[in-house]
Write a protein that holds these residues in place. Structure first.
Motif, PDB file in Angstrom:
ATOM      1  N   ARG B 155       0.819  -1.210   0.000  1.00 49.99           N
ATOM      2  CA  ARG B 155       0.000   0.000   0.000  1.00 49.99           C
ATOM      3  C   ARG B 155       0.848   1.252   0.000  1.00 49.99           C
ATOM      4  NH1 ARG B 155      -5.531  -1.470   2.804  1.00 49.99           N
ATOM      5  NH2 ARG B 155      -5.502  -3.695   2.413  1.00 49.99           N
ATOM      6  N   SER B 156       2.060   1.159  -0.526  1.00 48.59           N
ATOM      7  CA  SER B 156       2.943   2.319  -0.522  1.00 48.59           C
ATOM      8  C   SER B 156       2.414   3.426  -1.421  1.00 48.59           C
ATOM      9  CB  SER B 156       4.352   1.917  -0.937  1.00 48.59           C
ATOM     10  OG  SER B 156       4.319   1.007  -1.987  1.00 48.59           O
ATOM     11  N   ILE B 157       1.390   3.126  -2.225  1.00 43.16           N
ATOM     12  CA  ILE B 157       0.784   4.169  -3.065  1.00 43.16           C
ATOM     13  C   ILE B 157       0.300   5.330  -2.213  1.00 43.16           C
ATOM     14  CG2 ILE B 157      -1.452   2.946  -3.030  1.00 43.16           C
ATOM     15  CD1 ILE B 157      -0.319   5.001  -5.989  1.00 43.16           C
ATOM     16  N   HIS B 158      -0.144   5.024  -0.981  1.00 41.60           N
ATOM     17  CA  HIS B 158      -0.626   6.099  -0.105  1.00 41.60           C
ATOM     18  C   HIS B 158       0.501   7.064   0.249  1.00 41.60           C
ATOM     19  CE1 HIS B 158      -4.483   4.344   0.184  1.00 41.60           C
ATOM     20  NE2 HIS B 158      -4.050   3.243   0.747  1.00 41.60           N
ATOM     21  N   ARG B 161       1.398   9.090  -2.938  1.00 43.70           N
ATOM     22  CA  ARG B 161       0.411  10.147  -3.180  1.00 43.70           C
ATOM     23  C   ARG B 161       0.632  11.328  -2.260  1.00 43.70           C
ATOM     24  NH1 ARG B 161      -4.648   6.788  -3.610  1.00 43.70           N
ATOM     25  NH2 ARG B 161      -4.639   6.190  -5.778  1.00 43.70           N
ATOM     26  N   LYS B 171       0.635   5.864 -10.997  1.00 46.99           N
ATOM     27  CA  LYS B 171       1.908   5.175 -11.132  1.00 46.99           C
ATOM     28  C   LYS B 171       2.238   5.041 -12.609  1.00 46.99           C
ATOM     29  CE  LYS B 171       0.497   1.907  -8.217  1.00 46.99           C
ATOM     30  NZ  LYS B 171       0.508   0.671  -7.442  1.00 46.99           N
ATOM     31  N   LEU B 172       3.517   4.997 -12.915  1.00 49.96           N
ATOM     32  CA  LEU B 172       3.923   4.828 -14.308  1.00 49.96           C
ATOM     33  C   LEU B 172       3.774   3.382 -14.721  1.00 49.96           C
ATOM     34  CD1 LEU B 172       7.218   6.901 -14.043  1.00 49.96           C
ATOM     35  CD2 LEU B 172       5.046   7.687 -14.912  1.00 49.96           C
ATOM     36  N   VAL B 173       4.124   2.489 -13.805  1.00 51.44           N
ATOM     37  CA  VAL B 173       4.056   1.047 -14.043  1.00 51.44           C
ATOM     38  C   VAL B 173       3.332   0.439 -12.852  1.00 51.44           C
ATOM     39  CG1 VAL B 173       6.127   0.904 -15.466  1.00 51.44           C
ATOM     40  CG2 VAL B 173       6.348   0.828 -13.012  1.00 51.44           C
ATOM     41  N   PRO B 174       2.847  -0.820 -12.985  1.00 53.82           N
ATOM     42  CA  PRO B 174       2.031  -1.386 -11.908  1.00 53.82           C
ATOM     43  C   PRO B 174       2.670  -1.318 -10.523  1.00 53.82           C
ATOM     44  CG  PRO B 174       1.907  -2.790 -13.827  1.00 53.82           C
ATOM     45  CD  PRO B 174       2.893  -1.701 -14.156  1.00 53.82           C
ATOM     46  N   ARG B 175       3.963  -1.554 -10.419  1.00 52.97           N
ATOM     47  CA  ARG B 175       4.558  -1.612  -9.082  1.00 52.97           C
ATOM     48  C   ARG B 175       5.024  -0.245  -8.619  1.00 52.97           C
ATOM     49  NH1 ARG B 175       4.935  -6.475  -6.297  1.00 52.97           N
ATOM     50  NH2 ARG B 175       3.442  -7.570  -7.554  1.00 52.97           N
ATOM     51  N   ALA B 176       4.665   0.119  -7.382  1.00 48.53           N
ATOM     52  CA  ALA B 176       5.074   1.406  -6.833  1.00 48.53           C
ATOM     53  C   ALA B 176       6.596   1.493  -6.800  1.00 48.53           C
ATOM     54  CB  ALA B 176       4.501   1.565  -5.432  1.00 48.53           C
ATOM     55  N   LYS B 261       6.762   7.243 -26.525  1.00 51.53           N
ATOM     56  CA  LYS B 261       5.432   7.771 -26.846  1.00 51.53           C
ATOM     57  C   LYS B 261       5.552   9.282 -26.921  1.00 51.53           C
ATOM     58  CE  LYS B 261       2.652   4.106 -24.866  1.00 51.53           C
ATOM     59  NZ  LYS B 261       1.865   3.720 -23.695  1.00 51.53           N
ATOM     60  N   LYS B 382      -8.980  13.782 -21.249  1.00 55.07           N
ATOM     61  CA  LYS B 382      -9.811  12.838 -20.513  1.00 55.07           C
ATOM     62  C   LYS B 382     -10.772  13.600 -19.631  1.00 55.07           C
ATOM     63  CE  LYS B 382      -6.891   8.807 -20.024  1.00 55.07           C
ATOM     64  NZ  LYS B 382      -5.881   8.264 -19.150  1.00 55.07           N
TER      65      LYS B 382
END
Lengths: 456, 481
Positions: B155-158, B161, B171-176, B261, B382
């Motif tokens: 849960r390091s996304i918290h 953020r 995130k750029l890629v699935p893993r934080a 890209k 978007k």
């Protein structure tokens, strides 16, 4: 591995949970932004909001670079389309959930071939099979079969009056003299891979591995019922109920399905002419009495609502129905169901997750000792895995007593051709065998992983 | 509330910080400042030992954290880091007053660049290096750095953020952890490139690192009293101008370029707006100040440098812009509030937030004209989630409130409004120099302790975008419920 999971419902969440635990790079896709957000907050995954069958969404998720694409959205057609697109974009393997009965009959093979699907998931079929196996052995809390069906693993809860309580595993072998093996013990929160000195206590949950015949004999000796249920009452006319009823009906059992939706009842009656279908609300106890709940051998709650299943199962247990099986899909409720005294709880979600986990792990294999079957057992704290042994396996031909294994790992069974071996120290593993390994706290990818020192 | 984890994680970060303190010690050894090297070594060792002991004491039962733990962990880590990071300055005696040292360190970590030093060249190399290195660490975020080198859980996304600025953090890629690694690799690569380019321009190597750290973190500490004005080289000043601008770009853009890209990167509306603001402001200022400098080249260079420096919230300067005409100075003050792009190392409100604010304003006006109209806001092609719009509006209100409060406290000092206002703005938006008594040639040394502490807090509020700090001190966060 890069894996995309489309659909963040119950099953999608469970699959994501398992795959992240396996260490894969997961991207989730769902049309509902809130569902995606929820998963990103809970797991280390990336998320995209949009339709899984939308070309732009698939491009953004880089479906073309995915090793595995799993589509488990609500709609079968959406899953098929998403998998087809992902495959065309370059995804290496695709798995779709296909639930509709019509697709699952004769033309499933055709669908799989034309859509280039690696696998079609049908949670309801898996649930039906699971219940069917459980009805065969009323005293088991869970039954897992391995390929060839000549070896099975049964989980038993040891009650106070069970004669094996207080015995060590050596005593047990002396006393019952049979080809069986206790391969794991769950005591409270802990899962133990026991050795001969281990003493069994009441309230332990034990996993026993044996051939089906041997298992019957063993259970009889433990004074546990081995009689197969003859009359079964199924609550809820779900697809799982249909698959279950069809198989039971085929064996000539007396089956009764209760559902409150008149349209569904009519459908079931058409599909299963010799099964008695009752239209009515199963939550009304009068109806259950009227339909003879007191006299059935088994009661299976398979409605779509977990709470309803749990409550009515408790009711059936109170009335003294010998065998009560409850479908509970929400993980949080499984524990509560156990606390309420429901011994046999099945979860289609778990069964599906095991299948996907097994498939993903087999893709990771370099050596090629293929994973045939994988079950996560004892509240997912341990695993039972069936491998096919390849000639490259380092430990082939070595007597098991000389084989140095990792701690908490057990070779629980070997099936060679039609023969089933419950291994002893003098047995060997040969190429072509199927080996069943039980392990706690370790994720095996190849058979060589069981050996101390790992793969070399 | 996972209280143990809230203490455990900051201690985990402090262990890394202790290791990082070896770098200035090494610099001290190279320049023969043995005593200063020893101080850094001792502070590092003591921090490490105390963190290890502390971690034993608060070992958490579970590593599960939620958004609020993430916020509090980040706020607490930043405070602890600054408290510890200030120690070497005091012990070596270069900044004897602890409040001053704390101000300087917080200014470093938050990449503000506001300084209380009046005699910069008198500082030891070790201290100068550490002061600027805090910019580099704070720019991309110290927790993100630790995330890149160790596993911080599911849960390091918290945490990510809470530490990375901007209205939407993905995130750029699935893993934080992979995301953190990519961010830091880009960051490191660009910093080294700048060092090399400055070195080619004959800047002393030590100064190359100092100024590269300063522009990478969009901080602004220089090793020279006259900042970049000390180098009489148009090349060096242009290199720094360009790099400051580049570090103020959302790092997602660089990732998009890395994965080829480029089309998507160039289409980014935030990038375009950010560039447009920079170019238009620089042009306006250049016209306004044209009579002050001898050649057109010099005029454009100074205008571009100052705009890039203030917009990205770096705070370097090539000239005393406090002597510029009112119009130019006002443009710079306005730029202070706009800030850099979201997901960059810069501070301020962030360009994307300003864009959302304007779009939301436009929608409200349209709604007055057509009360029944239904329209959704779009950003980067978007649809914007209404909660994001809502959050941005609330953030703006809170931002103005905090700013007003800090301004009020600072104005207790007997400075004029210009000084008080720009001092608060420069600290709150992590820029550094303001106007008047805190202009590019002056320092914050003349402020009282109260103002210094207030501005220290303002810097932290600005860098962490208010919410983490607010949550860390809110009683509701800590109630056992």
């Amino acid at each position: 591995m890069k894996i995309i999971v489309a659909g963040c419902g119950k099953i999608g969440t469970a699959i994501t949970h398992a795959l992240v635990g396996e260490g894969h790079n997961v991207t989730v896709v769902d049309i509902k932004g809130a569902a995606v957000e929820e998963l990103i907050n809970r797991y280390d995954v990336n998320g995209l909001t949009g339709s899984a069958a939308d070309y732009d969404v698939l491009l953004e998720a880089e479906a073309g670079k995915a090793d595995l694409f799993v589509s488990v959205t609500e709609k079968d057609e959406m899953n098929m389309l998403a998998c087809l697109f992902a495959r065309r974009l370059g995804a290496k393997h695709t798995i779709a959930r296909i639930r509709t009965t019509d697709y699952n009959e004769g033309n499933l093979g055709f669908l799989k071939q034309e859509l280039q699907l690696s696998m079609a998931l049908n949670p309801d079929l898996l649930a039906g099979q699971q219940v069917f196996n459980l009805l065969r052995l009323p005293s088991a809390a869970r039954i897992d079969t391995f390929s060839g069906k000549n070896i099975e693993m049964v989980e038993l809860r040891l009650k106070q009056d069970n004669p094996v309580c207080g015995l060590t595993l050596w005593d047990l072998r002396e006393k019952y003299k049979g080809l069986f093996l206790v391969c794991y013990v769950q005591r409270g929160e802990d899962v133990i891979i026991p050795d001969g000195r281990f003493t069994l206590l009441a309230d332990d949950k034990i996993g026993v591995i044996a051939s089906p015949g041997e298992m019957q004999r063993l259970l009889k000796k433990m004074h546990l019922t081995t009689k197969t249920a003859r009359s079964i009452m199924i609550l809820g006319g779900s697809r799982a109920s249909y698959y279950l009823a069809r198989r039971l009906d085929f064996l000539g059992k007396s089956v009764k399905i209760i559902d409150k939706d008149p349209v569904r009842c009519r459908e079931l009656a058409d599909l299963l002419p010799s099964v008695s279908v009752v239209e009515g609300d199963g939550t009304h106890q009068d109806l259950l009495f009227e339909e003879g709940i007191r006299s059935v051998d088994a009661f299976v709650a398979l409605t779509g609502t977990d709470e309803e299943n749990i409550l009515l199962s408790v009711f059936a247990s109170k009335l003294g129905v010998k065998r009560v099986i409850t479908k509970v899909n929400r993980t949080e409720l499984t524990g509560i169901a156990g606390d309420l005294g429901l011994e046999t709880v099945i979860s289609p979600k778990k069964a599906v997750t095991d299948v996907v986990t097994r498939y993903a792990r087999a893709l990771n294999t370099a050596e090629g000792s293929k994973i045939e079957t994988l079950y996560r057992i004892a509240d997912e704290k341990a695993e039972a895995i069936e491998f096919v042994v390849t000639p490259e396996f380092r430990g082939k031909g070595v007597e098991l007593r000389d084989l140095k294994l990792q701690p908490n790992t057990l070779i629980a069974g070997i099936s060679r051709g039609r023969k089933t071996l419950i291994p002893t120290g003098s047995d060997t593993i040969e190429p072509g065998d199927r080996v069943i390994v039980v392990t706690a706290g370790r994720k095996l990818v190849e058979l060589s992983d069981i050996m101390a020192g790992g793969r070399k | 509330m996972n209280r143990r984890m809230i203490l455990y994680m900051p201690l985990q970060i402090l262990k890394v910080a202790a290791a990082v303190l070896l770098l200035p010690a090494l610099v001290g050894l190279i320049y023969g400042e043995t005593r200063h090297a020893l101080v850094y070594l001792c502070v590092g060792a003591a921090t490490f030992v105390l963190s290890v002991i502390g971690q034993r004491v608060v070992k958490p039962w579970t590593k599960v954290i939620y958004a609020r733990e993430g916020f509090v962990i980040v706020a607490l880590t930043w405070v602890l880091m600054s408290l510890v990071g200030a120690l070497p300055f005091v012990i070596t005696g270069d900044i004897p007053n602890y409040v001053n040292a704390l101000f300087e360190t917080m200014s470093g970590f938050t990449t503000t660049g506001a300084s209380i030093l009046t005699d910069i060249p008198a500082m030891s190399h070790a201290n100068l290096f550490w002061r600027s290195f805090t910019h580099w660490l704070g720019g991309m975020g110290i927790l993100v750095f630790v995330m890149a080198i160790s596993n911080m859980g599911d849960r390091s996304i918290h945490i990510m953020r809470a530490e990375i600025p901007g209205p939407i953090v993905g995130k750029l890629v699935p893993r934080a952890r992979e995301t953190a690694k990519i961010l830091y690799l880009i960051y490191m690569g660009m910093t080294l490139l700048e060092v090399a380019l400055l070195w080619v321009g004959k800047m002393p190597l030590f100064d190359c690192f100092i100024h590269a750290f300063g522009s990478a973190g969009t901080g602004g500490f220089s090793s020279q009293a006259a900042s970049m004005g000390a180098y009489d080289s148009a090349y060096l000043q242009w290199v720094v101008t360009v790099f400051m601008f580049l570090f103020g770009v959302n790092f997602n853009i660089y990732y998009l370029i890395l994965v080829k890209k480029i089309g998507q990167a160039v289409r980014s509306t935030e990038l375009r707006t950010y560039a447009a603001i920079a170019v238009i402001s620089a042009a306006a200022i250049a016209i306004n100040i044209r009579s002050m400098y001898a050649t057109l080249g010099e005029t454009v260079r100074h205008a571009a440098f100052q705009v890039s420096s203030i917009l990205t919230t770096t705070g370097f300067s090539t000239t005393d812009f406090d002597r510029w005409p009112h119009f130019s100075r006002t443009v710079l003050v306005l730029l202070m509030f706009v800030g850099a792009s979201a997901g960059s190392t810069g501070g301020g409100l962030k360009v994307s937030r300003v864009m959302i604010l304007f779009k939301s304003m436009h929608r409200e006006i349209m709604r007055l004209l057509h009360p029944k109209s239904v329209r959704s806001l779009r950003l980067e092609g978007k649809k914007l989630d209404e909660t994001v719009v809502h959050n941005t509006l609330n953030y703006f209100a809170l931002y103005m409130l905090c700013f007003a409060l800090c301004f009020l406290v600072v104005s207790v000092d007997q400075f004029n409004i210009e000084t008080s206002l720009t001092a608060t703005a420069a600290c709150f938006n992590n820029i550094g120099p303001g106007l008047g008594a805190v202009g590019p040639t002056a320092s914050y040394a003349g402020m009282t302790t109260l103002s210094k502490l207030t501005l220290t807090l303002a810097m932290l509020l600005g860098r962490l975008e208010i919410f983490p700090v607010l949550l860390a001190v809110a009683p509701a966060t800590w109630q056992r419920k």
